[in-house]
Motif scaffolding. Structure first.
Motif, PDB file in Angstrom:
ATOM      1  N   VAL A 110      -1.927   5.053 -46.262  1.00  0.00           N
ATOM      2  CA  VAL A 110      -1.671   6.330 -46.089  1.00  0.00           C
ATOM      3  C   VAL A 110      -1.496   6.082 -44.485  1.00  0.00           C
ATOM      4  CG1 VAL A 110      -2.715   7.957 -44.627  1.00  0.00           C
ATOM      5  CG2 VAL A 110      -3.030   7.835 -46.884  1.00  0.00           C
ATOM      6  N   VAL A 111      -1.979   4.492 -44.404  1.00  0.00           N
ATOM      7  CA  VAL A 111      -1.338   4.374 -42.844  1.00  0.00           C
ATOM      8  C   VAL A 111      -0.407   3.649 -42.922  1.00  0.00           C
ATOM      9  CG1 VAL A 111      -1.735   2.959 -40.966  1.00  0.00           C
ATOM     10  CG2 VAL A 111      -3.486   4.144 -41.840  1.00  0.00           C
ATOM     11  N   GLY A 112      -0.301   2.644 -44.143  1.00  0.00           N
ATOM     12  CA  GLY A 112       1.162   2.450 -43.951  1.00  0.00           C
ATOM     13  C   GLY A 112       2.317   3.163 -44.149  1.00  0.00           C
ATOM     14  N   VAL A 113       2.589   4.201 -44.810  1.00  0.00           N
ATOM     15  CA  VAL A 113       3.293   5.014 -45.568  1.00  0.00           C
ATOM     16  C   VAL A 113       3.743   6.362 -44.044  1.00  0.00           C
ATOM     17  CG1 VAL A 113       3.805   7.134 -45.743  1.00  0.00           C
ATOM     18  CG2 VAL A 113       2.834   5.494 -47.508  1.00  0.00           C
ATOM     19  N   LEU A 114       2.761   6.493 -43.182  1.00  0.00           N
ATOM     20  CA  LEU A 114       2.842   6.622 -41.489  1.00  0.00           C
ATOM     21  C   LEU A 114       3.926   5.956 -40.674  1.00  0.00           C
ATOM     22  CD1 LEU A 114      -0.757   8.200 -40.892  1.00  0.00           C
ATOM     23  CD2 LEU A 114       1.474   9.703 -41.212  1.00  0.00           C
ATOM     24  N   LEU A 115       3.060   4.482 -40.495  1.00  0.00           N
ATOM     25  CA  LEU A 115       3.820   3.587 -40.133  1.00  0.00           C
ATOM     26  C   LEU A 115       5.639   3.868 -40.123  1.00  0.00           C
ATOM     27  CD1 LEU A 115       4.273   1.553 -37.480  1.00  0.00           C
ATOM     28  CD2 LEU A 115       3.488  -0.374 -39.673  1.00  0.00           C
ATOM     29  N   ALA A 116       5.979   3.322 -41.862  1.00  0.00           N
ATOM     30  CA  ALA A 116       7.227   3.593 -42.081  1.00  0.00           C
ATOM     31  C   ALA A 116       8.185   4.792 -42.351  1.00  0.00           C
ATOM     32  CB  ALA A 116       7.099   3.654 -43.670  1.00  0.00           C
ATOM     33  N   LEU A 117       7.204   6.044 -41.848  1.00  0.00           N
ATOM     34  CA  LEU A 117       8.221   7.320 -41.452  1.00  0.00           C
ATOM     35  C   LEU A 117       8.128   6.794 -40.062  1.00  0.00           C
ATOM     36  CD1 LEU A 117       5.951  10.329 -42.641  1.00  0.00           C
ATOM     37  CD2 LEU A 117       8.590   9.338 -43.219  1.00  0.00           C
ATOM     38  N   TRP A 118       7.528   6.640 -39.164  1.00  0.00           N
ATOM     39  CA  TRP A 118       8.005   6.716 -37.682  1.00  0.00           C
ATOM     40  C   TRP A 118       8.829   6.113 -37.957  1.00  0.00           C
ATOM     41  CZ3 TRP A 118       6.776   2.400 -34.677  1.00  0.00           C
ATOM     42  CH2 TRP A 118       7.585   2.319 -33.247  1.00  0.00           C
ATOM     43  N   ILE A 119       8.943   4.679 -38.316  1.00  0.00           N
ATOM     44  CA  ILE A 119      10.075   3.248 -38.323  1.00  0.00           C
ATOM     45  C   ILE A 119      11.867   4.384 -38.421  1.00  0.00           C
ATOM     46  CG2 ILE A 119      11.056   1.079 -39.348  1.00  0.00           C
ATOM     47  CD1 ILE A 119       8.204  -0.175 -38.915  1.00  0.00           C
ATOM     48  N   GLY A 120      11.386   4.933 -40.043  1.00  0.00           N
ATOM     49  CA  GLY A 120      12.123   5.618 -40.824  1.00  0.00           C
ATOM     50  C   GLY A 120      13.172   7.009 -39.658  1.00  0.00           C
ATOM     51  N   LEU A 121      12.358   7.296 -39.294  1.00  0.00           N
ATOM     52  CA  LEU A 121      12.195   8.812 -38.665  1.00  0.00           C
ATOM     53  C   LEU A 121      13.001   8.622 -37.137  1.00  0.00           C
ATOM     54  CD1 LEU A 121      10.174  11.038 -39.860  1.00  0.00           C
ATOM     55  CD2 LEU A 121      12.683   9.887 -41.130  1.00  0.00           C
ATOM     56  N   ARG A 122      12.821   7.820 -36.238  1.00  0.00           N
ATOM     57  CA  ARG A 122      13.269   7.859 -34.458  1.00  0.00           C
ATOM     58  C   ARG A 122      13.837   7.290 -33.606  1.00  0.00           C
ATOM     59  NH1 ARG A 122      12.627   1.807 -32.758  1.00  0.00           N
ATOM     60  NH2 ARG A 122      12.993   0.434 -34.085  1.00  0.00           N
ATOM     61  N   ARG A 123      14.391   7.184 -34.645  1.00  0.00           N
ATOM     62  CA  ARG A 123      16.057   7.379 -33.907  1.00  0.00           C
ATOM     63  C   ARG A 123      16.689   8.392 -34.633  1.00  0.00           C
ATOM     64  NH1 ARG A 123      17.009   2.905 -31.976  1.00  0.00           N
ATOM     65  NH2 ARG A 123      16.211   0.928 -32.468  1.00  0.00           N
ATOM     66  N   SER A 124      16.326   9.762 -35.150  1.00  0.00           N
ATOM     67  CA  SER A 124      17.008  11.298 -35.490  1.00  0.00           C
ATOM     68  C   SER A 124      16.877  12.403 -34.489  1.00  0.00           C
ATOM     69  CB  SER A 124      16.309  11.306 -37.115  1.00  0.00           C
ATOM     70  OG  SER A 124      16.842  12.445 -37.132  1.00  0.00           O
ATOM     71  N   PRO A 125      17.519  12.139 -33.855  1.00  0.00           N
ATOM     72  CA  PRO A 125      17.309  13.417 -33.209  1.00  0.00           C
ATOM     73  C   PRO A 125      16.482  14.478 -33.694  1.00  0.00           C
ATOM     74  CG  PRO A 125      19.533  12.802 -32.342  1.00  0.00           C
ATOM     75  CD  PRO A 125      18.481  11.699 -34.199  1.00  0.00           C
ATOM     76  N   THR A 129      10.470  13.463 -33.849  1.00  0.00           N
ATOM     77  CA  THR A 129       8.989  13.952 -33.316  1.00  0.00           C
ATOM     78  C   THR A 129       8.284  15.062 -34.498  1.00  0.00           C
ATOM     79  OG1 THR A 129       9.561  16.475 -33.105  1.00  0.00           O
ATOM     80  CG2 THR A 129      10.420  15.239 -31.561  1.00  0.00           C
ATOM     81  N   VAL A 130       8.821  14.394 -35.561  1.00  0.00           N
ATOM     82  CA  VAL A 130       7.946  14.541 -36.667  1.00  0.00           C
ATOM     83  C   VAL A 130       6.333  14.499 -36.868  1.00  0.00           C
ATOM     84  CG1 VAL A 130       7.791  14.485 -39.361  1.00  0.00           C
ATOM     85  CG2 VAL A 130       9.656  15.182 -38.473  1.00  0.00           C
ATOM     86  N   VAL A 131       6.176  12.235 -36.612  1.00  0.00           N
ATOM     87  CA  VAL A 131       4.953  12.066 -36.668  1.00  0.00           C
ATOM     88  C   VAL A 131       4.144  11.990 -35.629  1.00  0.00           C
ATOM     89  CG1 VAL A 131       3.959   9.769 -36.520  1.00  0.00           C
ATOM     90  CG2 VAL A 131       5.571   9.816 -38.491  1.00  0.00           C
ATOM     91  N   PRO A 132       4.952  11.803 -34.473  1.00  0.00           N
ATOM     92  CA  PRO A 132       4.351  12.414 -33.375  1.00  0.00           C
ATOM     93  C   PRO A 132       3.396  13.794 -33.568  1.00  0.00           C
ATOM     94  CG  PRO A 132       5.909  11.998 -32.233  1.00  0.00           C
ATOM     95  CD  PRO A 132       5.698  11.782 -33.518  1.00  0.00           C
ATOM     96  N   ARG A 133       3.905  14.990 -33.306  1.00  0.00           N
ATOM     97  CA  ARG A 133       3.504  16.165 -33.763  1.00  0.00           C
ATOM     98  C   ARG A 133       1.982  16.934 -34.662  1.00  0.00           C
ATOM     99  NH1 ARG A 133       8.219  19.317 -35.640  1.00  0.00           N
ATOM    100  NH2 ARG A 133       6.807  21.100 -35.391  1.00  0.00           N
ATOM    101  N   GLY A 134       2.594  15.849 -36.167  1.00  0.00           N
ATOM    102  CA  GLY A 134       1.308  15.606 -37.597  1.00  0.00           C
ATOM    103  C   GLY A 134       0.860  15.052 -36.841  1.00  0.00           C
ATOM    104  N   LEU A 135       0.574  14.204 -35.718  1.00  0.00           N
ATOM    105  CA  LEU A 135      -0.766  13.509 -35.139  1.00  0.00           C
ATOM    106  C   LEU A 135      -1.444  14.722 -34.441  1.00  0.00           C
ATOM    107  CD1 LEU A 135       0.298   9.654 -34.982  1.00  0.00           C
ATOM    108  CD2 LEU A 135      -1.064  10.216 -37.072  1.00  0.00           C
ATOM    109  N   GLN A 136      -0.493  14.725 -33.923  1.00  0.00           N
ATOM    110  CA  GLN A 136      -1.172  16.395 -33.008  1.00  0.00           C
ATOM    111  C   GLN A 136      -1.947  16.934 -33.523  1.00  0.00           C
ATOM    112  OE1 GLN A 136       1.279  19.086 -30.368  1.00  0.00           O
ATOM    113  NE2 GLN A 136       0.349  17.712 -28.480  1.00  0.00           N
ATOM    114  N   VAL A 137      -1.357  18.034 -34.411  1.00  0.00           N
ATOM    115  CA  VAL A 137      -1.634  18.849 -35.210  1.00  0.00           C
ATOM    116  C   VAL A 137      -2.921  18.284 -35.995  1.00  0.00           C
ATOM    117  CG1 VAL A 137      -1.081  20.084 -36.835  1.00  0.00           C
ATOM    118  CG2 VAL A 137       0.499  20.274 -35.172  1.00  0.00           C
TER     119      VAL A 137
END
Length: 227
Positions: A110-125, A129-137
């Motif tokens: 799961v941690v690996g998937v979250l890291l991959a999501l962050w890497i894959g999505l971090r350049r999309s406007p 924010t999906v990963v940090p929002r998910g972690l905050q929630v």
């Protein structure tokens, strides 16, 4: 769609925290600390001191990944030379080892998937924010769960203990008499401490994550200095 992904991420946070807590508590140092406390319950059948600690550490190591496993318990003996653990205890510890191993492996995935999501999505406007929002929630969801669970642990530990085992273990292999070695090594007071400390460790992680995720989201705002 982004909201759905945020919820999925949030739902992983508390389980990750719980597994982290058990990573910390399933250690030699914690078991040594518990058994060496002055107010730790004495064994009514005379198992004490370093012999009790030796068997308690053997029980711990038998469930740890990479160890010899249940073979350690099969070889263990009491001071009089008799086998330390019966068949019911061996079956239960086999289940514990299997459950702990699965939890540790799943957490890493799961941690690996979250890291991959962050890497894959971090350049999309739209998605960055999906990963940090998910972690905050997830952090705030953990607080809510803690508000419900902590009073149960503190005020109704016996019921909590029974329900926990009913969910994660089939049958009654986890029910032991006061003469069984596992209960002599790890009495109820031990598990009360484990539960309370685990809850504290989970809440502490949630505090750190809530602060970090909030800072992260601020950095990602157009005026927050993110690029």
């Amino acid at each position: 769609m982004t909201g759905f992904v945020v919820i999925l991420i949030a739902l992983t946070v508390t389980p990750i925290f719980v597994v982290n807590a058990f990573r910390i508590l399933s250690s030699d140092s914690f078991v040594r600390h518990e058994l060496r406390q002055d107010d730790f319950p004495a064994d009514r059948y005379g198992l004490e001191g370093e012999e009790r600690l030796r068997l308690a550490l053997t029980g711990l190591r038998s469930i740890q990944p990479g160890s010899e496993g249940i073979a350690l318990l099969e070889r263990a003996t009491l001071p009089d030379g008799s086998p330390a653990f019966g068949s019911r205890e061996l079956r239960h510890m086999t289940d514990v080892r299997r459950l702990l191993g699965a939890a540790l492996r799943l957490q890493l995935i799961v941690v690996g998937v979250l890291l991959a999501l962050w890497i894959g999505l971090r350049r999309s406007p739209r998605w960055r924010t999906v990963v940090p929002r998910g972690l905050q929630v997830g952090a705030f969801l953990t607080f809510a769960i803690a508000l419900l669970a902590v009073p149960v642990i503190l005020l109704g530990f016996d019921d909590f203990f029974v329900q926990f085992h009913s969910v994660f273990f089939s049958g009654d292999t986890w029910r032991f008499s006061t003469r069984d070695t596992l209960l002599r090594l790890y009495p109820e007071a031990f598990w009360e401490d484990v539960s309370q400390l685990a809850a504290g460790i989970v809440v502490l992680q949630a505090v750190v994550l809530a602060v970090a995720a909030t800072w992260w989201l601020r950095r990602l705002r157009p005026d927050g200095g993110a690029t």
